[in-house]
Write an enzyme that holds these catalytic residues in place. Structure first.
Site, mmCIF file in Angstrom:
data_model
loop_
_atom_site.group_PDB
_atom_site.id
_atom_site.type_symbol
_atom_site.label_atom_id
_atom_site.label_comp_id
_atom_site.label_asym_id
_atom_site.label_seq_id
_atom_site.Cartn_x
_atom_site.Cartn_y
_atom_site.Cartn_z
ATOM 1 C CG HIS A 118 -1.687 -1.322 1.249
ATOM 2 N ND1 HIS A 118 -3.048 -1.440 0.549
ATOM 3 C CD2 HIS A 118 -1.411 -2.479 1.743
ATOM 4 C CE1 HIS A 118 -3.547 -2.600 0.750
ATOM 5 N NE2 HIS A 118 -2.806 -3.252 1.543
ATOM 6 N NE ARG A 178 27.212 -21.149 7.376
ATOM 7 C CZ ARG A 178 26.809 -22.179 6.781
ATOM 8 N NH1 ARG A 178 27.508 -22.283 5.371
ATOM 9 N NH2 ARG A 178 26.123 -23.106 7.195
#
Length: 198
Positions: free
Chosen positions: A112, A180
């Site tokens: 929105h 990672r």
């Protein structure tokens, strides 16, 4: 409104035409969520009717929640979703083969406007979500509009994914960031110091 619903433009989701279409979809979703655990064939058939596309051997544990009952969801093969998967599928959600969702995952394509005057008029926009193959999204993950997650990636529990995440990584946090790469360690240990036994 149908065109604007899927092209990222602002539109009014409460138009009578859209609401009529949406209600039909939600009736099927209601039926799916009322099935018994022994009614696996019925569940499979309902998912085929509900989804834009659904591959082989997909499983969704009820309750399942979707704004459009799955009408704009595209699942590959062997997708698994634990209970309370919520898909704000006001536009398309694409999920690749062998991807898994933990409990209480939310995939939200709808947003929105920031401008209060536009929200007051009930405007909305929708941007597709794309999730690659062989991903795992842990419990309570939230994926926001327009996000793409690459193949083989793990999203840690409770993460809020606001931007694209590449393939072959572990990503966590709010906002979700790459922790990672998936590496040699993961070929030996499946969880902390628990070794994979073959």
């Amino acid at each position: 409104m149908n065109e604007k619903q899927h092209n990222g433009e602002l539109y009014l989701p409460n138009s009578s035409e859209l609401l009529e279409q949406q209600t039909i979809c939600l009736d099927k979703l209601y039926d799916f969520n009322q099935t018994r655990p022994t009614e696996l064939e019925k569940r499979t058939q309902l998912l085929k009717e509900m989804f834009a596309e659904i591959g082989k051997d997909c499983y969704i544990e009820p309750p399942f929640h979707a704004n459009w009952g799955g009408a704009h969801i595209h699942f590959g093969n062997n997708v698994y979703a634990n209970f309370n998967l919520t898909c704000v599928d006001d536009t398309h959600i694409y999920v690749g083969d062998n991807t898994m969702f933990g409990p209480n995952v939310t995939l939200a394509t709808a947003g929105h406007p920031i401008l209060p005057e536009l929200r007051e008029m009930q405007y909305q926009y929708n941007i597709p979500i794309v999730i690659g193959k062989n991903c795992w999204l842990g419990s309570g993950v939230v994926v926001l509009p327009g996000v793409t997650i690459g193949d083989n990636t793990v999203i840690g529990a409770g993460s809020i994914v606001t931007k694209d995440i590449p393939s072959n990584v572990v990503a966590v946090g709010n906002p979700c960031k790459v922790l990672r790469a998936i590496n040699e360690h993961d070929k030996i240990y499946y969880f902390r110091n628990h070794k994979i036994k073959r």
